[in-house]
Scaffold this active site. Structure first.
Site, PDB file in Angstrom:
ATOM      1  N   TYR A 150       0.852  -1.192   0.000  1.00  0.00           N
ATOM      2  CA  TYR A 150       0.000   0.000   0.000  1.00  0.00           C
ATOM      3  C   TYR A 150       0.884   1.236   0.000  1.00  0.00           C
ATOM      4  O   TYR A 150       1.869   1.288  -0.712  1.00  0.00           O
ATOM      5  CB  TYR A 150      -0.970  -0.063   1.185  1.00  0.00           C
ATOM      6  N   LYS A 188     -20.798 -20.173  -8.578  1.00  0.00           N
ATOM      7  CA  LYS A 188     -20.125 -20.035  -9.876  1.00  0.00           C
ATOM      8  C   LYS A 188     -18.654 -19.679  -9.665  1.00  0.00           C
ATOM      9  O   LYS A 188     -17.770 -20.201 -10.344  1.00  0.00           O
ATOM     10  CB  LYS A 188     -20.814 -18.942 -10.682  1.00  0.00           C
ATOM     11  N   GLU A 198     -24.927 -14.144 -16.013  1.00  0.00           N
ATOM     12  CA  GLU A 198     -25.530 -15.364 -15.455  1.00  0.00           C
ATOM     13  C   GLU A 198     -26.977 -15.101 -15.050  1.00  0.00           C
ATOM     14  O   GLU A 198     -27.284 -14.083 -14.419  1.00  0.00           O
ATOM     15  CB  GLU A 198     -24.719 -15.809 -14.233  1.00  0.00           C
ATOM     16  N   ASP A 199     -27.844 -16.028 -15.412  1.00  0.00           N
ATOM     17  CA  ASP A 199     -29.225 -16.054 -14.907  1.00  0.00           C
ATOM     18  C   ASP A 199     -29.958 -14.733 -15.127  1.00  0.00           C
ATOM     19  O   ASP A 199     -30.609 -14.201 -14.213  1.00  0.00           O
ATOM     20  CB  ASP A 199     -29.228 -16.430 -13.419  1.00  0.00           C
ATOM     21  N   ASP A 206     -25.494 -19.023 -19.732  1.00  0.00           N
ATOM     22  CA  ASP A 206     -26.775 -19.705 -19.924  1.00  0.00           C
ATOM     23  C   ASP A 206     -27.063 -19.931 -21.411  1.00  0.00           C
ATOM     24  O   ASP A 206     -27.705 -20.913 -21.782  1.00  0.00           O
ATOM     25  CB  ASP A 206     -27.912 -18.891 -19.299  1.00  0.00           C
ATOM     26  N   ASN A 255     -33.893 -29.070 -16.280  1.00  0.00           N
ATOM     27  CA  ASN A 255     -33.428 -29.311 -14.913  1.00  0.00           C
ATOM     28  C   ASN A 255     -34.491 -28.881 -13.914  1.00  0.00           C
ATOM     29  O   ASN A 255     -35.163 -27.864 -14.117  1.00  0.00           O
ATOM     30  CB  ASN A 255     -32.126 -28.540 -14.664  1.00  0.00           C
ATOM     31  N   ASN A 296     -22.477 -27.344 -17.665  1.00  0.00           N
ATOM     32  CA  ASN A 296     -21.754 -26.166 -18.152  1.00  0.00           C
ATOM     33  C   ASN A 296     -20.367 -26.006 -17.549  1.00  0.00           C
ATOM     34  O   ASN A 296     -19.540 -25.267 -18.091  1.00  0.00           O
ATOM     35  CB  ASN A 296     -22.576 -24.898 -17.887  1.00  0.00           C
TER      36      ASN A 296
END
Length: 749
Positions: A37, A92, A134-135, A160, A285, A318
């Site tokens: 830092y 994920k 996603e989704d 997807d 699914n 997937n």
């Protein structure tokens, strides 16, 4: 508890969730913090301000993916909202890290308007090397991905849509080969017309299917050019010029059914109406459009069935795609994930399914047979080879298509990928590459064993060695055929051919040990360990592997009697290479010498140091004890101390060695530099010599099981010719690894 309760407990255990942030640089001192830092961090900041590409060199950007969702179409749950989707997005991230060593920040956006989502995501481009959408529900997901791909210069991938397309595409390539149908002639029917279905249909066209041969059905029936109800622009892309009808009408005479819709929508009668040897991908699914059993029982011919479930063959998962596609894309700093990269991923997955499957993968799936055919058309998600096949293929496609901003050597890249899965893979790659540079003849004593045959196939395919299988030729060929292995290798049958000269040689070597001529001949005919030992001793093979079906002492006895130790050696010893995340240890003796003298310890140390150098490791040896440099005085502690004196007096010893010392003294830098700064070791030891067999065997097994080390071995050192004795129950990969070590031994001979 049921699965739901188990999952709740799994997620709420302290700390809650499934991911955390950890540091990758030391932060132990004030100087460390000043580098991490203020004030030191200013230097890389200024460099990035001058050249934005420096962000890939100074920050984690190049290995960081943003998983972005608004929770509007969570698999199996629907529109549950951004907050409720967070466990899925964390999951994920777990998959990205577990399978491809990619770090993830999950981003849950409480927004429904595509414009707002696009603005939020595009503003985060400086943070990430790639974006995984996603989704997000259709049709908004199409617009969001398309516009983000146009606006951003990093890969944007809606899993997807494209994940299912790529994985099922790989399955389709293999299914078409098995049923001997041309992809361009397949009549394909889709049940479902959402984002995944449309993307999958588009991808099948990229693979070679004809758009006019694709029929898509939604809840209202076949999507045709004459449909009077509202059909959005994305569905209309696959509107067919055919009469209106329902799914049953569409499936009649179809070659392929692709289900991305709802459970139990397909009947056995509909399956029976399909063309010969149909392909059915029922991927709804958690429950498919038709069950595996119902589809199989519907017909007498070949039905190739895939689902999204792990409890049936051919799971379209997937996780076989996105981690490895992003890995390849990130490592060439791709600007996008284009169609060429997706096709390359599918081709690589299809090719991998045709290869022999590692034992570890078979065990992970309950020891069920995994062999290319109708029940195995795509690899399993836990197969570690997916990384080495898909990521390089994607990287190469990115470079070829112009999407890459960084060129890499694909061969070197595969080695770097090995290192991501563990130090042992990285170390073995060094030896296997050496072996491939000049392969030698390796005799495999238990040649009729299935594992030996599979190992021989891999050894030959990879160019590591020229395998010689010892055993009955008919049995070996029949087993290879049953395994689906087509290869032509040398087979030598000790019982079926005239090997009188081997019997004569064994008698000559052992006649003063009570072996008669007839006994020698009988040993050659019925014991492949003796046969292989004489074969190597006579120069008809360069190395021997044995022990897979024998106890270690009985497997070691024939090569010791026939080949013996090297001219400059009086003793053989067993060595394990133990690999940790950032450290490699060679442990000896773990298998041979019960209670070694100081002379034996000194000799074993030299052998082990030479072995370390074959792995490109510069040895630093420690003689272990429960005493530190004379702190305890007795016969046991004097033995390793005397061995050290012998090695210090030996002009051929050109590596640091010291002792006797306790195990933590040997491996902890602070102890060496602090309390015992006089030691010959300026860094922690990487060659550990145990005072006796009991300690060695216990020590390496504790390091392996409790310390998380991966063990390679035992590697036999000190022999006159390369011989390695496997442990009973070793896997095929262990045989292949030791074959590589044996070849390198033979090269040095």
């Amino acid at each position: 508890m049921g699965l739901d309760d188990d999952a709740r407990e799994y997620h709420r255990q302290s700390p809650p969730g499934k991911i955390e942030i950890s540091t990758t640089k030391p932060t132990n001192t004030q100087r460390d913090l000043s580098l991490a830092y203020s004030p030191g961090v200013a230097a890389p900041c200024l460099d990035i301000a001058e050249d934005s590409n420096e962000a890939y060199n100074y920050t984690a950007k190049g290995n960081l993916v943003g998983v972005v969702s608004n929770g509007s179409a969570v698999l199996g749950l629907g529109n549950i909202g951004a907050q409720a989707s967070k466990p899925v997005m964390e999951g994920k991230g777990v998959l990205f890290k577990r399978f491809a060593d990619i770090d993830v920040f999950d981003i849950e956006l409480d927004r429904a308007d595509p414009d707002e989502i696009i603005e939020c995501v595009s503003a985060m481009e400086p943070t990430f090397g790639g974006i995984n959408l996603e989704d997000i529900k259709a049709p908004e997901c199409f617009e969001i991905e398309e516009r983000l791909r146009e606006q951003m210069s990093i890969p944007v991938f809606h899993d997807d849509q494209h994940g299912t397309a790529i994985i099922s595409g790989a399955a389709l390539l293999n299914a078409a080969e098995i049923v001997e149908k041309d992809l361009s002639e397949l009549d394909i029917v889709f049940s479902g017309a959402g984002a995944s279905a449309i993307a999958t249909a588009r991808f099948y066209v990229s693979l070679g299917a004809k758009r006019e041969n694709i029929t898509m059905c939604d809840s209202s029936g076949i999507i045709t050019v004459d449909r009077s109800d509202e059909v959005n622009e994305f569905k209309r892309e696959f509107a067919a010029d055919r009469p209106n009808g329902d799914l049953a009408d569409a499936m009649e005479d179809a070659d392929v059914f692709v289900g991305l819709s709802v459970a139990d929508i397909v009947s056995q009668e509909m399956v029976r109406s399909m063309a010969d040897n149909p392909v059915i991908f029922a991927m709804a699914n958690p429950d498919p459009e038709i069950t595996y059993e119902a589809a199989k029982d519907a017909r007498d011919d070949t039905v190739i069935m895939a689902t999204g479930r792990s409890d049936y063959p051919n799971q379209v998962n997937n996780v076989l795609g996105f981690p490895f596609i992003f890995r390849g894309a990130l490592d060439v700093r791709a600007t996008e994930i284009n169609e060429e990269m997706k096709v390359a991923a599918a081709d690589a997955l299809a090719e991998l399914a045709r290869q022999d499957v590692p034992d570890a993968v078979v065990k992970a799936y309950g020891d069920q047979p995994l062999q290319f055919g109708s029940e195995y058309i795509i690899p399993k998600p836990l197969d570690p080879r997916v990384l080495f096949e898909v990521a390089p293929a994607v990287a190469q496609a990115a470079m070829t298509s112009g999407a890459a901003r960084k060129d890499i050597d694909v061969t070197d890249y595969e080695e770097r990928l090995e290192a991501r899965l563990g130090k042992s893979r990285e170390m073995m790659r060094v030896v296997l590459n050496k072996a491939k540079s000049n392969p030698k003849r390796v005799a495999l004593a238990e040649g009729t064993d299935e594992k030996m045959i599979r190992a021989a196939y891999q050894i030959q395919e990879q160019g590591i060695a020229e395998p010689i299988l010892l055993g009955d030729a008919d049995t070996i060929r029949a087993t290879a055929a049953d395994l689906g292995l087509e290869f032509d290798t040398t087979i030598v049958d000790p019982a079926g051919e005239d090997h009188e000269q081997y019997g004569d040689r064994l008698h000559e070597l052992r006649r003063r040990k009570g072996i008669t001529r007839s006994e020698a001949g009988e040993l050659i005919r019925r014991d492949s360990n003796y046969f292989g030992s004489v074969m190597v001793e006579q120069g008809d093979a360069d190395a021997l592997l044995t022990g897979l079906t024998h106890h270690y002492p009985s497997a070691l006895r024939p090569p010791l009697q026939v080949i013996g130790t090297a001219e400059d050696a009086d003793y053989a010893a067993g060595v394990y290479m133990l690999t940790f995340k950032n450290r490699v240890i060679f442990a000896a003796d773990t298998t041979v010498n019960l209670d070694p003298t100081a002379d034996v310890l000194a000799e074993v140390t030299k052998h082990t140091a030479s072995l370390a150098r074959r792995f490109n490791v510069e040895p630093r040896a420690a003689m272990l004890s429960y005493s530190n440099f004379g702190s305890v005085e007795n016969e046991g502690t004097r033995k390793p101390r005397n061995a050290v004196d012998m090695l210090h007096d030996d002009p051929e010893v050109d590596f640091p060695v010291d002792g006797e010392m306790q195990a933590d003294t040997a491996v902890v830098e602070d102890i060496l530099e602090g309390t015992y700064d006089f030691t010959e070791l300026d860094e922690p030891a990487n060659v550990l010599i145990f005072p006796n067999l009991e300690a060695g065997n216990i020590g390496y097994k504790l390091l392996q099981r409790l310390g998380g080390a991966e063990a390679i071995g035992p590697m036999l050192v000190g022999m006159d010719k390369p011989v390695h004795v496997l442990q009973r129950g070793d896997e095929v990969k262990d045989i292949v690894n030791l074959a590589g070590v044996a070849v390198v031994d033979a090269q040095e001979e």
